[in-house]
Design an enzyme around this catalytic site. Structure first.
Site, PDB file in Angstrom:
ATOM      1  N   LYS A 100       0.818  -1.217   0.000  1.00 27.15           N
ATOM      2  CA  LYS A 100       0.000   0.000   0.000  1.00 27.15           C
ATOM      3  C   LYS A 100       0.854   1.271   0.000  1.00 27.15           C
ATOM      4  O   LYS A 100       0.511   2.250  -0.662  1.00 27.15           O
ATOM      5  CB  LYS A 100      -0.993   0.004   1.164  1.00 27.15           C
ATOM      6  CG  LYS A 100      -0.419   0.013   2.554  1.00 27.15           C
ATOM      7  CD  LYS A 100      -1.554   0.034   3.583  1.00 27.15           C
ATOM      8  CE  LYS A 100      -1.009   0.078   5.000  1.00 27.15           C
ATOM      9  NZ  LYS A 100      -0.273  -1.143   5.365  1.00 27.15           N
ATOM     10  N   THR A 101       1.987   1.245   0.722  1.00 23.78           N
ATOM     11  CA  THR A 101       2.864   2.420   0.689  1.00 23.78           C
ATOM     12  C   THR A 101       3.481   2.593  -0.689  1.00 23.78           C
ATOM     13  O   THR A 101       3.557   3.716  -1.215  1.00 23.78           O
ATOM     14  CB  THR A 101       3.964   2.305   1.755  1.00 23.78           C
ATOM     15  OG1 THR A 101       3.368   2.243   3.054  1.00 23.78           O
ATOM     16  CG2 THR A 101       4.898   3.508   1.687  1.00 23.78           C
ATOM     17  N   ALA A 102       3.912   1.482  -1.296  1.00 24.74           N
ATOM     18  CA  ALA A 102       4.476   1.552  -2.647  1.00 24.74           C
ATOM     19  C   ALA A 102       3.442   2.067  -3.636  1.00 24.74           C
ATOM     20  O   ALA A 102       3.764   2.844  -4.547  1.00 24.74           O
ATOM     21  CB  ALA A 102       4.976   0.175  -3.083  1.00 24.74           C
TER      22      ALA A 102
ATOM     23  N   GLU B 285       4.843   5.532   9.338  1.00 22.17           N
ATOM     24  CA  GLU B 285       5.431   4.211   9.548  1.00 22.17           C
ATOM     25  C   GLU B 285       6.913   4.185   9.194  1.00 22.17           C
ATOM     26  O   GLU B 285       7.673   3.422   9.786  1.00 22.17           O
ATOM     27  CB  GLU B 285       4.677   3.179   8.705  1.00 22.17           C
ATOM     28  CG  GLU B 285       4.964   1.746   9.068  1.00 22.17           C
ATOM     29  CD  GLU B 285       4.039   0.774   8.354  1.00 22.17           C
ATOM     30  OE1 GLU B 285       3.832  -0.315   8.894  1.00 22.17           O
ATOM     31  OE2 GLU B 285       3.532   1.107   7.265  1.00 22.17           O
TER      32      GLU B 285
ATOM     33  N   ARG C 102     -10.405  -1.495   9.091  1.00 24.05           N
ATOM     34  CA  ARG C 102     -10.083  -1.712  10.491  1.00 24.05           C
ATOM     35  C   ARG C 102     -10.515  -0.558  11.391  1.00 24.05           C
ATOM     36  O   ARG C 102     -10.371   0.601  11.028  1.00 24.05           O
ATOM     37  CB  ARG C 102      -8.568  -1.928  10.640  1.00 24.05           C
ATOM     38  CG  ARG C 102      -8.128  -2.408  12.001  1.00 24.05           C
ATOM     39  CD  ARG C 102      -6.655  -2.773  11.958  1.00 24.05           C
ATOM     40  NE  ARG C 102      -6.215  -3.262  13.251  1.00 24.05           N
ATOM     41  CZ  ARG C 102      -4.977  -3.701  13.499  1.00 24.05           C
ATOM     42  NH1 ARG C 102      -4.093  -3.706  12.526  1.00 24.05           N
ATOM     43  NH2 ARG C 102      -4.635  -4.123  14.689  1.00 24.05           N
TER      44      ARG C 102
END
Length: 409
Positions: free
Chosen positions: A185-187, A211, A350
């Site tokens: 997801k960060t990429a 993060e 979440r």
């Protein structure tokens, strides 16, 4: 009890539909008993808001008796000043919050506390601004101007994603991307930012990384822009390859030539909002995007349950997207239940249903075939102003590279 708080609760007990027509945050109430009544009212559907049901919602709390609810309902006179009372209630809460922020800053004059203080001042000042009169003249003029000048519908990123979003990332959009850990997801967020800036170098991107640190994120952008192995960037001096050094230098030049800002020390919601407010207010239309990686790590200065804190985070992100007419992209983790199913659901987000409620667009990033790590799918499950659909990407984690593949709508 505060008279204004009392009048608001009395009105809500007699005309519960007011809780839907006027925004009220139960946190604004200083009296814990009245706060609990309002929270109980907001949990119920309008047709269910009887005194008995309201009492049942809060019976485990033990802060109030049923007779007290009956007495409060009987004291109601009129709701003629209800909107003004709610505004006064909000203002009193904002003033208390400002005083608390000032005290905290005096005790610990750090950058984060200063950001929180700035946010408290901003909230108080907004309350005194002119109320929205509901007129459409401004929106009509904006539409006519876009028609006359052929302005783009939004900020461009990936082509197929732009198609699903009816033209691109648009102002006031809260775009939430949920993913399980280690999917990329960060990429993907790095690639979104890269595509946005490649399509329009004038777009400013504020990237809040909660993060990773700034160095790690810089490596990812250089890896993507220069097509170099991200692992080698951890210690580039070990590589004596002139071609590699040249490629890294080109990547650095690319970052410097684009309007990218990376924040790795702003972990608090107030600080994030303060930065967005400062930069978005100066940006031209369709020239600003904020990316938050990720919601689950954003801190909030209260002791509420985490799901309530997440609700505050998404609500405030949506409000600031509306206020400055800019898109905000927020990443989110999915709950563990999602790992038991191949098909992802909106309920898999979440910690809070508010993410689904407040977001204009919700998409999931996952691997449709665990045996093939190079294919990652973005599945748009909610889209207020566009289409639902799936976009498959080829993903090479070594080079932080996403490329659009086939799409099914």
């Amino acid at each position: 009890m505060n008279e204004i708080e009392l009048r608001v609760v009395e009105a809500l007990l007699n005309k519960p539909e007011l809780a839907d027509s006027t925004f009220i945050n139960y946190e604004w109430f200083e009296d814990i008993r009245l706060r609990n009544i309002v929270e109980a009212i907001q949990k119920l559907e309008v047709q269910e808001r009887t005194l008995f049901n309201i009492y049942s919602e809060m019976v485990n709390d033990g802060s109030i008796e049923y007779k007290h609810l009956v007495d409060l309902q009987g004291q109601f006179v009129t709701d003629a000043n209800f909107d003004n009372d709610v505004k006064s209630l909000h203002k009193m809460y904002a003033q208390r919050n400002l005083e608390l922020s000032m005290d905290v800053y005096k005790q610990s004059p750090r950058k984060q506390e200063l950001a929180n203080l700035s946010e408290a001042i901003s909230e108080l000042s907004k309350i005194d601004e002119e109320d929205d009169n509901g007129e459409l003249d401004g929106a009509i003029e904006e539409l006519q101007e876009r028609l006359a000048t052929n302005q783009p519908a939004g900020i461009k990123s990936f082509k197929r994603l732009d198609d699903l979003l009816a033209g691109g990332l648009y102002g006031s959009m809260l775009f939430t991307i949920g993913a399980r850990p280690a999917v990329g997801k960060t990429a993907y967020a790095v690639n979104l930012a890269y595509q946005i800036m490649m399509n329009d170098p004038e777009v400013q991107v504020d990237f809040f990384t909660l993060e990773m640190n700034k160095r790690e994120m810089l490596n990812r952008f250089i890896s993507r822009s220069a097509n170099v192995d991200s692992q080698k960037l951890k210690n580039p001096s070990n590589s004596l390859d002139i071609a590699f050094s040249s490629m890294v230098t080109n990547g650095i030049d690319w970052v410097r030539s684009h309007k990218l800002r990376i924040y790795d020390r702003i972990l608090n919601l107030g600080g994030i909002l303060s930065v967005i407010r400062k930069n978005a207010s100066k940006a031209k239309p369709n020239k600003y995007v904020a990316i938050i990686d990720y919601i689950g790590l954003v801190k909030v200065n209260n002791r509420q349950d985490r799901w309530l804190q997440v609700g505050q985070i998404t609500r405030e992100l949506k409000i600031i997207a509306n206020e400055f007419n800019v898109p905000v992209i927020a990443l989110s983790q999915l709950n563990r239940e999602s790992e038991k199913r191949k098909e992802l659901l909106l309920s898999d987000l979440r910690e809070s249903g508010s993410i689904e409620q407040d977001s204009n667009v919700v998409a999931f990033l996952y691997r449709p075939d665990e045996e093939n790590k190079s294919i990652v799918r973005l599945s748009v499950k909610k889209n207020r102003e566009g289409q639902l659909g799936d976009i498959d990407y080829y993903f090479d984690g070594k080079y932080m590279f996403f490329k659009e593949g086939s799409e099914t709508i």
